[in-house]
Motif scaffolding. Sequence first.
Motif, PDB file in Angstrom:
ATOM      1  N   UNK A 225       1.022  -1.369   0.141  1.00 23.13           N
ATOM      2  CA  UNK A 225       0.038   0.169   0.050  1.00 23.13           C
ATOM      3  C   UNK A 225       0.853   1.388   0.102  1.00 23.13           C
ATOM      4  N   UNK A 226       0.308   2.355  -0.406  1.00 19.78           N
ATOM      5  CA  UNK A 226       1.171   3.461  -0.800  1.00 19.78           C
ATOM      6  C   UNK A 226       1.100   4.372   0.475  1.00 19.78           C
ATOM      7  N   UNK A 227       0.269   4.205   1.382  1.00 20.03           N
ATOM      8  CA  UNK A 227       0.288   5.011   2.603  1.00 20.03           C
ATOM      9  C   UNK A 227      -0.431   4.107   3.932  1.00 20.03           C
ATOM     10  N   UNK A 228       0.561   3.114   4.386  1.00 19.68           N
ATOM     11  CA  UNK A 228       0.038   2.230   5.380  1.00 19.68           C
ATOM     12  C   UNK A 228       0.990   2.207   6.723  1.00 19.68           C
ATOM     13  N   UNK A 229       0.254   1.951   7.560  1.00 18.76           N
ATOM     14  CA  UNK A 229       0.967   1.460   8.781  1.00 18.76           C
ATOM     15  C   UNK A 229       0.643   0.004   9.424  1.00 18.76           C
ATOM     16  N   UNK A 230       1.449  -0.529   9.744  1.00 18.50           N
ATOM     17  CA  UNK A 230       1.548  -1.997  10.402  1.00 18.50           C
ATOM     18  C   UNK A 230       1.512  -2.094  11.928  1.00 18.50           C
ATOM     19  N   UNK A 231       0.544  -2.739  12.483  1.00 19.39           N
ATOM     20  CA  UNK A 231       0.529  -2.969  13.911  1.00 19.39           C
ATOM     21  C   UNK A 231       0.588  -4.429  14.149  1.00 19.39           C
ATOM     22  N   UNK A 232       1.445  -4.961  14.764  1.00 21.20           N
ATOM     23  CA  UNK A 232       1.640  -6.453  15.128  1.00 21.20           C
ATOM     24  C   UNK A 232       1.328  -6.494  16.719  1.00 21.20           C
ATOM     25  N   UNK A 233       0.219  -7.339  16.921  1.00 14.70           N
ATOM     26  CA  UNK A 233      -0.407  -7.480  18.286  1.00 14.70           C
ATOM     27  C   UNK A 233       0.173  -8.673  19.124  1.00 14.70           C
ATOM     28  N   UNK A 242     -11.000  -9.180  19.838  1.00 12.50           N
ATOM     29  CA  UNK A 242     -11.423  -9.813  21.198  1.00 12.50           C
ATOM     30  C   UNK A 242     -10.398 -10.499  22.066  1.00 12.50           C
ATOM     31  N   UNK A 243      -9.405 -10.943  21.361  1.00  9.34           N
ATOM     32  CA  UNK A 243      -8.291 -11.444  22.100  1.00  9.34           C
ATOM     33  C   UNK A 243      -7.376 -10.488  23.083  1.00  9.34           C
ATOM     34  N   UNK A 244      -7.183  -9.493  22.292  1.00  3.79           N
ATOM     35  CA  UNK A 244      -6.302  -8.178  22.889  1.00  3.79           C
ATOM     36  C   UNK A 244      -7.161  -7.002  22.542  1.00  3.79           C
ATOM     37  N   UNK A 245      -8.357  -6.789  23.573  1.00 10.89           N
ATOM     38  CA  UNK A 245      -9.142  -5.577  23.042  1.00 10.89           C
ATOM     39  C   UNK A 245      -8.753  -4.308  23.395  1.00 10.89           C
ATOM     40  N   UNK A 246      -7.684  -4.154  24.557  1.00 12.51           N
ATOM     41  CA  UNK A 246      -7.212  -2.874  24.829  1.00 12.51           C
ATOM     42  C   UNK A 246      -6.178  -2.361  23.718  1.00 12.51           C
ATOM     43  N   UNK A 247      -5.162  -3.341  23.345  1.00 13.34           N
ATOM     44  CA  UNK A 247      -4.121  -3.169  22.377  1.00 13.34           C
ATOM     45  C   UNK A 247      -4.851  -2.770  21.015  1.00 13.34           C
ATOM     46  N   UNK A 248      -6.093  -3.788  20.490  1.00 15.43           N
ATOM     47  CA  UNK A 248      -6.386  -3.310  19.113  1.00 15.43           C
ATOM     48  C   UNK A 248      -7.096  -1.916  19.316  1.00 15.43           C
ATOM     49  N   UNK A 249      -7.875  -1.677  20.368  1.00 19.83           N
ATOM     50  CA  UNK A 249      -8.625  -0.246  20.292  1.00 19.83           C
ATOM     51  C   UNK A 249      -7.562   0.757  20.329  1.00 19.83           C
ATOM     52  N   UNK A 250      -6.605   0.740  21.051  1.00 20.21           N
ATOM     53  CA  UNK A 250      -5.448   1.736  20.973  1.00 20.21           C
ATOM     54  C   UNK A 250      -4.903   1.665  19.471  1.00 20.21           C
ATOM     55  N   UNK A 251      -4.557   0.764  18.959  1.00 17.07           N
ATOM     56  CA  UNK A 251      -3.959   0.949  17.437  1.00 17.07           C
ATOM     57  C   UNK A 251      -5.009   1.587  16.677  1.00 17.07           C
ATOM     58  N   UNK A 252      -6.481   1.301  16.837  1.00 17.43           N
ATOM     59  CA  UNK A 252      -7.398   1.787  15.940  1.00 17.43           C
ATOM     60  C   UNK A 252      -7.570   3.093  16.188  1.00 17.43           C
ATOM     61  N   UNK A 253      -7.517   3.551  17.478  1.00 18.76           N
ATOM     62  CA  UNK A 253      -7.643   5.004  17.900  1.00 18.76           C
ATOM     63  C   UNK A 253      -6.515   6.126  17.606  1.00 18.76           C
ATOM     64  N   UNK A 254      -5.287   5.246  17.544  1.00 19.59           N
ATOM     65  CA  UNK A 254      -4.059   6.147  17.104  1.00 19.59           C
ATOM     66  C   UNK A 254      -4.424   6.469  15.464  1.00 19.59           C
ATOM     67  N   UNK A 255      -4.609   5.297  14.911  1.00 24.27           N
ATOM     68  CA  UNK A 255      -4.805   5.504  13.259  1.00 24.27           C
ATOM     69  C   UNK A 255      -6.041   6.463  13.185  1.00 24.27           C
ATOM     70  N   UNK A 256      -7.214   6.456  13.744  1.00 21.20           N
ATOM     71  CA  UNK A 256      -8.269   7.386  13.412  1.00 21.20           C
ATOM     72  C   UNK A 256      -7.953   8.834  13.874  1.00 21.20           C
ATOM     73  N   UNK A 257      -7.170   9.052  14.944  1.00 26.73           N
ATOM     74  CA  UNK A 257      -6.911  10.314  15.294  1.00 26.73           C
ATOM     75  C   UNK A 257      -5.646  10.835  14.507  1.00 26.73           C
TER      76      UNK A 257
END
Length: 263
Positions: A225-233, A242-257
């Motif tokens: 992808x031209x403009x991508x960030x990768x997060x390995x949880x 559902x397995x790592x809800x805090x880490x997932x939500x933090x990654x999504x929040x950082x991206x959305x912001x």
Amino acid sequence: MKTTADGLRLHYEVEGDGPPVLLVHGYPLSSRLWAPTVERLKGEYRFIVPDLRGMGESEPSGPVPLRRFAADLAAVLKAAGEKRPAVVVGLSMGGYISFEFYRRYRKRVRALALVDTRAQPDAPDAAEHRRETAARVLHEGSAGVAQGMVGQLLAPSAPESLREEWRAIMAATPPRGVATALLAMADRPDARPLLRRLARPVLVVVGSEDAVTPPGDARRMAEAARDARLVVVPGAGHLTPVERPDEFAAALRDFLRSLPPEG
Ligand code: MLT
């Protein structure tokens, strides 16, 4: 909430307030996959969370190509009164559908988050295996598929209660829902060319223990992808939200912001 698309009753939830985020679950799962994410982020975003046709509380149909699942998403956004471009977040089959959604409705997409998914199509033997499984499920029911999949879906360290919860959700999926999803995935287009020219910010998330769509697939998507960030949880399998809800939500929040302002 309910809407009708393509003659089917589709169920969806809307929660929270803010810029729209469409959450698309995988196979053969349900919108429940996103409950921990919505709980954590609903103060900042408006989440639109459908059950895909034939899963959760949405009515099943006979075989349709993957693009019809994408059309269902457009119908749900319309029913939810959402006219702004949405951030589309797709897990696994939800990722395959998100690519199709972008292909057909790109003006409606502000950014994409690809979670525990991949861009390449099935190898011919894998596609054939899906077709055989689809035929079998229609005769034998969904319980066997659920039993077979549950061992692969979650990381080995996942609690037994989570394993049982998702086995039961999969087993409750109507056989026609399972079969239609399998056939649509078997014939899905190669999303790699689309990913290479995708003109939107992309987040790629993968569980370090994902055995279905492993971290190598995620890395290749992020590189393409031209403009991508990768997060390995760390410690998550195929169901990172559902397995790592805090880490997932933090990654999504950082991206959305990090996204440029809407409009
Ligand atoms: C999913 O989680 O949606 C499926 O495992 C995807 C797949 O079978 O390719």
